[in-house]
Design an enzyme around this catalytic site. Structure first.
Site, PDB file in Angstrom:
ATOM      1  N   THR A  15       5.987  -3.527 -17.703  1.00  0.00           N
ATOM      2  CA  THR A  15       5.628  -3.726 -19.109  1.00  0.00           C
ATOM      3  C   THR A  15       6.569  -2.995 -20.045  1.00  0.00           C
ATOM      4  O   THR A  15       6.861  -3.461 -21.151  1.00  0.00           O
ATOM      5  CB  THR A  15       4.184  -3.232 -19.344  1.00  0.00           C
ATOM      6  N   TYR A  29       2.637 -11.055 -21.787  1.00  0.00           N
ATOM      7  CA  TYR A  29       4.069 -10.881 -22.029  1.00  0.00           C
ATOM      8  C   TYR A  29       4.843 -11.113 -20.729  1.00  0.00           C
ATOM      9  O   TYR A  29       4.252 -11.217 -19.656  1.00  0.00           O
ATOM     10  CB  TYR A  29       4.334  -9.459 -22.517  1.00  0.00           C
ATOM     11  N   SER A  62       5.317  -5.237 -11.526  1.00  0.00           N
ATOM     12  CA  SER A  62       5.196  -4.414 -10.308  1.00  0.00           C
ATOM     13  C   SER A  62       4.087  -4.869  -9.369  1.00  0.00           C
ATOM     14  O   SER A  62       4.028  -4.408  -8.234  1.00  0.00           O
ATOM     15  CB  SER A  62       5.038  -2.939 -10.662  1.00  0.00           C
ATOM     16  N   THR A  95       3.297  -0.212 -14.312  1.00  0.00           N
ATOM     17  CA  THR A  95       2.263   0.786 -14.001  1.00  0.00           C
ATOM     18  C   THR A  95       1.338   0.365 -12.854  1.00  0.00           C
ATOM     19  O   THR A  95       0.705   1.209 -12.246  1.00  0.00           O
ATOM     20  CB  THR A  95       1.392   1.081 -15.245  1.00  0.00           C
ATOM     21  N   ASP A  96       1.274  -0.949 -12.581  1.00  0.00           N
ATOM     22  CA  ASP A  96       0.276  -1.406 -11.605  1.00  0.00           C
ATOM     23  C   ASP A  96       0.466  -0.801 -10.214  1.00  0.00           C
ATOM     24  O   ASP A  96      -0.517  -0.468  -9.544  1.00  0.00           O
ATOM     25  CB  ASP A  96       0.279  -2.937 -11.508  1.00  0.00           C
ATOM     26  N   LYS A 168      -3.750   4.927 -10.923  1.00  0.00           N
ATOM     27  CA  LYS A 168      -4.046   4.203 -12.165  1.00  0.00           C
ATOM     28  C   LYS A 168      -5.560   4.047 -12.254  1.00  0.00           C
ATOM     29  O   LYS A 168      -6.174   3.482 -11.347  1.00  0.00           O
ATOM     30  CB  LYS A 168      -3.342   2.842 -12.163  1.00  0.00           C
ATOM     31  N   GLU A 286     -19.558   9.762  11.763  1.00  0.00           N
ATOM     32  CA  GLU A 286     -20.260   9.345  12.978  1.00  0.00           C
ATOM     33  C   GLU A 286     -19.468   9.781  14.216  1.00  0.00           C
ATOM     34  O   GLU A 286     -18.231   9.690  14.232  1.00  0.00           O
ATOM     35  CB  GLU A 286     -20.363   7.819  13.019  1.00  0.00           C
TER      36      GLU A 286
HETATM   37  C1  SIN Z   1       3.516  -4.090 -14.137  1.00  0.00           C
HETATM   38  O1  SIN Z   1       2.933  -3.274 -13.407  1.00  0.00           O
HETATM   39  O2  SIN Z   1       4.697  -4.446 -13.938  1.00  0.00           O
HETATM   40  C2  SIN Z   1       2.784  -4.691 -15.288  1.00  0.00           C
HETATM   41  C3  SIN Z   1       1.805  -3.770 -15.894  1.00  0.00           C
HETATM   42  C4  SIN Z   1       2.418  -2.550 -16.509  1.00  0.00           C
HETATM   43  O3  SIN Z   1       3.596  -2.223 -16.368  1.00  0.00           O
HETATM   44  O4  SIN Z   1       1.632  -1.857 -17.199  1.00  0.00           O
END
Ligand code: SIN
Length: 329
Positions: A15, A29, A62, A95-96, A168, A286
Protein backbone atom coordinates in the site's frame (compact mmCIF):
# COMPACT_ATOMS: atom_id res chain seq x y z
CA UNK A 1 29.18 17.49 10.32
CA UNK A 2 28.75 13.72 10.93
CA UNK A 3 28.87 11.52 7.82
CA UNK A 4 25.43 10.53 6.62
CA UNK A 5 24.75 6.78 6.78
CA UNK A 6 24.30 4.89 3.52
CA UNK A 7 20.91 3.22 3.56
CA UNK A 8 19.78 0.83 0.82
CA UNK A 9 16.08 0.40 0.08
CA UNK A 10 14.63 -2.89 -1.18
CA UNK A 11 11.10 -2.35 -2.49
CA UNK A 12 8.65 -5.26 -2.63
CA UNK A 13 5.36 -3.33 -3.14
CA UNK A 14 2.41 -2.80 -0.80
CA UNK A 15 0.00 0.00 0.00
CA UNK A 16 2.87 2.40 0.71
CA UNK A 17 3.53 2.34 -3.04
CA UNK A 18 -0.19 2.17 -3.88
CA UNK A 19 -2.09 4.48 -6.23
CA UNK A 20 -5.87 4.97 -5.85
CA UNK A 21 -8.39 6.64 -8.19
CA UNK A 22 -9.08 9.49 -5.76
CA UNK A 23 -7.30 11.16 -2.87
CA UNK A 24 -10.06 10.16 -0.46
CA UNK A 25 -9.89 6.44 -1.30
CA UNK A 26 -8.10 4.24 1.23
CA UNK A 27 -9.18 0.93 -0.32
CA UNK A 28 -9.52 -0.29 -3.91
CA UNK A 29 -6.06 0.93 -4.95
CA UNK A 30 -3.28 -0.74 -6.94
CA UNK A 31 -0.56 -1.84 -4.51
CA UNK A 32 3.10 -1.48 -5.51
CA UNK A 33 2.43 1.04 -8.33
CA UNK A 34 5.10 3.60 -7.37
CA UNK A 35 8.87 3.19 -7.80
CA UNK A 36 11.48 3.54 -5.05
CA UNK A 37 12.43 6.94 -6.50
CA UNK A 38 8.80 8.13 -6.40
CA UNK A 39 8.54 7.05 -2.76
CA UNK A 40 11.75 8.79 -1.76
CA UNK A 41 10.72 11.94 -3.64
CA UNK A 42 7.48 12.07 -1.61
CA UNK A 43 9.34 12.55 1.71
CA UNK A 44 10.67 16.06 2.37
CA UNK A 45 14.10 16.10 4.00
CA UNK A 46 14.70 12.37 3.69
CA UNK A 47 17.99 12.88 1.82
CA UNK A 48 19.28 14.98 4.74
CA UNK A 49 18.95 11.92 6.98
CA UNK A 50 20.94 9.48 4.80
CA UNK A 51 22.54 8.77 1.42
CA UNK A 52 19.95 6.60 -0.25
CA UNK A 53 20.13 3.95 -2.94
CA UNK A 54 17.41 1.50 -3.88
CA UNK A 55 16.21 -1.31 -6.04
CA UNK A 56 12.92 -3.06 -6.76
CA UNK A 57 12.71 -6.72 -5.77
CA UNK A 58 9.00 -7.01 -6.60
CA UNK A 59 5.90 -4.83 -7.00
CA UNK A 60 3.23 -6.91 -5.36
CA UNK A 61 0.39 -6.76 -2.89
CA UNK A 62 1.98 -8.61 0.02
CA UNK A 63 -0.94 -11.06 0.23
CA UNK A 64 0.75 -12.58 -2.84
CA UNK A 65 4.20 -12.90 -1.22
CA UNK A 66 6.13 -15.96 -2.39
CA UNK A 67 8.92 -18.04 -0.93
CA UNK A 68 10.99 -17.24 -4.03
CA UNK A 69 10.82 -13.51 -3.19
CA UNK A 70 11.69 -14.31 0.44
CA UNK A 71 14.80 -16.24 -0.62
CA UNK A 72 15.82 -13.46 -3.06
CA UNK A 73 15.41 -10.85 -0.31
CA UNK A 74 17.36 -12.88 2.21
CA UNK A 75 20.29 -13.45 -0.21
CA UNK A 76 20.36 -9.79 -1.21
CA UNK A 77 20.36 -8.66 2.43
CA UNK A 78 23.23 -11.03 3.22
CA UNK A 79 25.23 -9.58 0.30
CA UNK A 80 24.57 -6.03 1.52
CA UNK A 81 25.45 -7.02 5.09
CA UNK A 82 28.88 -8.15 3.89
CA UNK A 83 29.82 -5.48 1.33
CA UNK A 84 31.16 -3.06 3.94
CA UNK A 85 29.49 -0.09 2.17
CA UNK A 86 25.94 -0.29 3.47
CA UNK A 87 25.07 1.02 6.95
CA UNK A 88 21.44 -0.07 6.99
CA UNK A 89 18.70 -1.71 4.92
CA UNK A 90 15.02 -0.89 4.55
CA UNK A 91 12.53 -3.35 3.15
CA UNK A 92 9.44 -1.57 1.79
CA UNK A 93 6.59 -4.04 2.17
CA UNK A 94 2.82 -4.41 2.30
CA UNK A 95 1.45 -4.68 5.81
CA UNK A 96 -0.57 -7.87 5.30
CA UNK A 97 2.39 -10.26 5.47
CA UNK A 98 5.02 -7.88 6.84
CA UNK A 99 5.23 -9.86 10.08
CA UNK A 100 5.94 -13.09 8.18
CA UNK A 101 8.69 -11.60 6.02
CA UNK A 102 10.21 -9.92 9.08
CA UNK A 103 10.39 -13.23 10.98
CA UNK A 104 11.72 -15.10 7.94
CA UNK A 105 14.50 -12.50 7.58
CA UNK A 106 15.12 -12.58 11.33
CA UNK A 107 16.06 -16.25 11.01
CA UNK A 108 17.97 -16.12 7.72
CA UNK A 109 20.12 -12.97 7.91
CA UNK A 110 23.10 -12.11 10.10
CA UNK A 111 22.03 -8.89 11.86
CA UNK A 112 25.36 -7.20 11.03
CA UNK A 113 23.64 -3.92 10.12
CA UNK A 114 20.10 -2.67 10.85
CA UNK A 115 17.32 -4.22 8.75
CA UNK A 116 14.00 -2.36 9.03
CA UNK A 117 10.68 -3.20 7.36
CA UNK A 118 8.15 -0.46 6.78
CA UNK A 119 4.96 0.15 4.83
CA UNK A 120 1.69 2.02 5.10
CA UNK A 121 -1.98 1.48 5.74
CA UNK A 122 -3.07 4.29 3.39
CA UNK A 123 -2.05 4.44 -0.27
CA UNK A 124 0.44 7.09 -1.35
CA UNK A 125 -2.35 9.04 -3.10
CA UNK A 126 -4.58 9.34 0.00
CA UNK A 127 -5.09 12.40 2.18
CA UNK A 128 -2.86 11.98 5.27
CA UNK A 129 -1.00 9.04 3.77
CA UNK A 130 1.10 7.43 6.50
CA UNK A 131 3.81 6.09 4.18
CA UNK A 132 6.06 9.18 4.01
CA UNK A 133 6.50 9.46 7.80
CA UNK A 134 6.93 5.70 8.15
CA UNK A 135 9.64 5.77 5.48
CA UNK A 136 11.40 8.75 7.06
CA UNK A 137 11.33 7.04 10.47
CA UNK A 138 12.62 3.81 8.92
CA UNK A 139 15.55 5.67 7.33
CA UNK A 140 16.36 7.32 10.65
CA UNK A 141 16.15 3.96 12.47
CA UNK A 142 18.25 2.12 9.89
CA UNK A 143 20.97 4.72 10.45
CA UNK A 144 21.19 3.88 14.18
CA UNK A 145 24.02 1.33 14.71
CA UNK A 146 22.41 -0.17 17.83
CA UNK A 147 19.37 -1.19 15.80
CA UNK A 148 21.44 -4.07 14.31
CA UNK A 149 21.58 -5.73 17.76
CA UNK A 150 17.79 -5.64 18.01
CA UNK A 151 17.37 -8.07 15.10
CA UNK A 152 15.09 -7.43 12.16
CA UNK A 153 12.70 -4.57 13.00
CA UNK A 154 9.33 -3.26 11.89
CA UNK A 155 8.89 0.53 11.96
CA UNK A 156 5.24 1.60 11.69
CA UNK A 157 3.24 4.47 13.16
CA UNK A 158 6.23 5.83 15.15
CA UNK A 159 6.59 2.43 16.85
CA UNK A 160 9.48 -0.06 16.66
CA UNK A 161 8.65 -3.76 16.87
CA UNK A 162 10.80 -6.92 16.95
CA UNK A 163 10.26 -9.41 14.12
CA UNK A 164 9.39 -12.35 16.35
CA UNK A 165 6.53 -10.75 18.25
CA UNK A 166 5.04 -8.23 15.86
CA UNK A 167 1.65 -9.00 14.36
CA UNK A 168 -0.98 -7.14 12.36
CA UNK A 169 -3.89 -6.70 14.73
CA UNK A 170 -6.42 -4.52 12.92
CA UNK A 171 -7.75 -4.69 9.36
CA UNK A 172 -7.77 -0.94 8.63
CA UNK A 173 -6.40 1.18 11.48
CA UNK A 174 -3.10 3.07 11.10
CA UNK A 175 -2.21 1.70 14.52
CA UNK A 176 -2.55 -1.85 13.26
CA UNK A 177 0.68 -3.44 14.52
CA UNK A 178 1.03 -4.77 18.02
CA UNK A 179 3.14 -7.25 19.96
CA UNK A 180 1.99 -9.34 22.92
CA UNK A 181 5.14 -8.37 24.87
CA UNK A 182 4.97 -4.75 23.73
CA UNK A 183 7.04 -2.73 21.23
CA UNK A 184 10.85 -2.48 21.49
CA UNK A 185 10.71 1.30 21.33
CA UNK A 186 9.39 4.44 19.71
CA UNK A 187 10.66 7.12 17.34
CA UNK A 188 10.00 10.48 18.97
CA UNK A 189 10.49 13.35 16.53
CA UNK A 190 13.55 11.67 14.99
CA UNK A 191 15.02 10.31 18.27
CA UNK A 192 14.88 6.60 19.06
CA UNK A 193 13.81 5.56 22.54
CA UNK A 194 14.41 1.85 23.30
CA UNK A 195 12.45 0.06 26.01
CA UNK A 196 13.91 -3.45 25.86
CA UNK A 197 15.68 -5.85 23.49
CA UNK A 198 14.29 -8.91 21.75
CA UNK A 199 14.71 -12.20 23.63
CA UNK A 200 15.22 -14.90 21.11
CA UNK A 201 17.94 -14.62 18.48
CA UNK A 202 21.73 -14.32 18.94
CA UNK A 203 24.69 -14.64 16.54
CA UNK A 204 24.83 -15.62 12.87
CA UNK A 205 21.75 -16.66 10.90
CA UNK A 206 20.62 -20.09 12.11
CA UNK A 207 19.21 -20.98 8.67
CA UNK A 208 20.59 -20.33 5.20
CA UNK A 209 18.32 -20.16 2.16
CA UNK A 210 21.09 -19.02 -0.22
CA UNK A 211 20.65 -21.99 -2.53
CA UNK A 212 16.84 -22.23 -2.23
CA UNK A 213 13.92 -20.80 -4.21
CA UNK A 214 11.18 -22.63 -2.30
CA UNK A 215 10.71 -24.07 1.17
CA UNK A 216 9.27 -27.37 2.42
CA UNK A 217 5.50 -27.46 2.12
CA UNK A 218 3.79 -26.73 5.44
CA UNK A 219 0.07 -26.03 5.84
CA UNK A 220 -1.75 -24.34 8.71
CA UNK A 221 -4.97 -26.06 9.78
CA UNK A 222 -7.54 -24.05 11.73
CA UNK A 223 -9.12 -25.85 14.70
CA UNK A 224 -12.87 -25.31 15.14
CA UNK A 225 -15.93 -26.99 16.62
CA UNK A 226 -17.27 -29.64 14.29
CA UNK A 227 -13.86 -30.60 12.86
CA UNK A 228 -13.83 -34.00 11.16
CA UNK A 229 -10.21 -34.62 10.15
CA UNK A 230 -10.91 -33.82 6.49
CA UNK A 231 -8.56 -30.82 6.40
CA UNK A 232 -5.71 -32.94 7.76
CA UNK A 233 -6.29 -35.60 5.10
CA UNK A 234 -6.49 -32.94 2.38
CA UNK A 235 -3.21 -31.35 3.49
CA UNK A 236 -1.43 -34.68 3.44
CA UNK A 237 -2.86 -35.50 0.03
CA UNK A 238 -1.53 -32.13 -1.24
CA UNK A 239 1.97 -33.18 -0.20
CA UNK A 240 2.40 -31.53 3.21
CA UNK A 241 5.84 -32.14 4.70
CA UNK A 242 4.82 -30.60 8.00
CA UNK A 243 1.64 -29.28 9.65
CA UNK A 244 0.83 -26.44 12.02
CA UNK A 245 -2.43 -26.85 13.89
CA UNK A 246 -3.85 -23.44 14.88
CA UNK A 247 -5.81 -24.96 17.73
CA UNK A 248 -8.18 -23.59 20.29
CA UNK A 249 -6.94 -22.23 23.66
CA UNK A 250 -3.62 -23.84 24.67
CA UNK A 251 -3.12 -25.44 21.26
CA UNK A 252 -5.94 -27.89 21.86
CA UNK A 253 -6.90 -30.23 19.04
CA UNK A 254 -10.36 -31.54 18.17
CA UNK A 255 -10.34 -35.30 18.74
CA UNK A 256 -11.32 -36.02 15.12
CA UNK A 257 -8.37 -33.97 13.84
CA UNK A 258 -6.05 -35.44 16.50
CA UNK A 259 -6.71 -38.95 15.20
CA UNK A 260 -5.56 -37.91 11.69
CA UNK A 261 -2.63 -35.81 12.96
CA UNK A 262 -1.37 -38.77 15.02
CA UNK A 263 -1.30 -40.86 11.82
CA UNK A 264 0.66 -38.09 10.06
CA UNK A 265 3.21 -37.95 12.90
CA UNK A 266 3.70 -41.72 12.68
CA UNK A 267 4.48 -41.25 8.95
CA UNK A 268 7.25 -38.77 9.93
CA UNK A 269 5.32 -35.56 9.22
CA UNK A 270 6.11 -33.15 12.09
CA UNK A 271 3.02 -31.58 13.68
CA UNK A 272 3.25 -28.27 15.57
CA UNK A 273 0.55 -27.27 18.05
CA UNK A 274 -0.14 -23.55 17.86
CA UNK A 275 -3.19 -21.48 18.81
CA UNK A 276 -5.60 -19.03 17.22
CA UNK A 277 -6.26 -17.41 20.62
CA UNK A 278 -4.21 -14.34 19.59
CA UNK A 279 -1.74 -14.24 22.48
CA UNK A 280 -0.17 -16.50 25.10
CA UNK A 281 2.05 -19.59 24.93
CA UNK A 282 1.24 -23.12 23.86
CA UNK A 283 2.65 -25.52 26.46
CA UNK A 284 2.13 -29.22 27.25
CA UNK A 285 -1.53 -30.20 27.61
CA UNK A 286 -3.01 -33.66 26.99
CA UNK A 287 -0.65 -36.60 27.66
CA UNK A 288 -1.61 -37.94 24.22
CA UNK A 289 0.00 -34.92 22.50
CA UNK A 290 3.37 -35.79 24.01
CA UNK A 291 2.95 -39.49 23.18
CA UNK A 292 2.19 -38.53 19.57
CA UNK A 293 5.35 -36.33 19.49
CA UNK A 294 3.43 -33.17 18.63
CA UNK A 295 5.68 -30.12 18.88
CA UNK A 296 4.69 -27.31 21.28
CA UNK A 297 4.63 -24.05 19.31
CA UNK A 298 5.32 -21.77 22.32
CA UNK A 299 4.48 -18.11 21.79
CA UNK A 300 4.82 -18.05 17.99
CA UNK A 301 1.55 -17.34 16.24
CA UNK A 302 0.50 -19.93 13.62
CA UNK A 303 1.89 -18.02 10.61
CA UNK A 304 5.29 -17.67 12.29
CA UNK A 305 5.24 -21.26 13.57
CA UNK A 306 4.79 -22.26 9.92
CA UNK A 307 7.92 -20.32 8.89
CA UNK A 308 10.04 -21.85 11.66
CA UNK A 309 8.80 -25.34 10.80
CA UNK A 310 9.60 -24.77 7.10
CA UNK A 311 13.13 -23.63 7.94
CA UNK A 312 13.58 -26.43 10.48
CA UNK A 313 12.59 -28.96 7.80
CA UNK A 314 15.50 -27.77 5.64
CA UNK A 315 17.70 -29.37 8.34
CA UNK A 316 15.80 -32.19 10.04
CA UNK A 317 12.48 -34.05 10.33
CA UNK A 318 13.16 -35.11 13.92
CA UNK A 319 10.40 -33.85 16.23
CA UNK A 320 12.77 -33.59 19.21
CA UNK A 321 15.27 -31.45 17.31
CA UNK A 322 12.48 -29.27 15.92
CA UNK A 323 11.08 -28.85 19.44
CA UNK A 324 14.47 -27.47 20.54
CA UNK A 325 14.38 -24.95 17.69
CA UNK A 326 10.93 -23.80 18.83
CA UNK A 327 12.36 -23.25 22.28
CA UNK A 328 15.40 -21.34 20.94
CA UNK A 329 13.92 -19.13 18.19
C1 SIN B 1 -0.32 -5.28 1.13
O1 SIN B 1 -0.09 -5.94 2.16
O2 SIN B 1 0.46 -5.28 0.16
C2 SIN B 1 -1.57 -4.48 1.04
C3 SIN B 1 -2.00 -3.93 2.34
C4 SIN B 1 -1.04 -2.96 2.94
O3 SIN B 1 0.10 -2.75 2.51
O4 SIN B 1 -1.48 -2.33 3.94
Amino acid sequence: MAKRPHIHLLATGGTIAGRAMSDTATTGYRAGALSVDDLVASVPGIRDAADLTGETISSIDSKDMTENIWCTLSCRIRELERNGKTDGIIVIHGTDTMEETAYFLELTTDHRIPVVLTGAMRPATAVSADGPMNLLNAVRLAGVKKAAFMGVLVMMNDTIFGARDVTKGNTLSLDTFCAPRGPLGHMNDGQVEWYHGPLHREGEAPFSVDSLTALPKVYILYGTAGADGAMVRAALQAGAEGLVYAGTGNGSIHEADEKELAKAAVQGIPVVRSSHAGSGTVIGAEASYEKEHFIRGGSLNPQKARILLQLALTKTKDAGEIQEMFERY
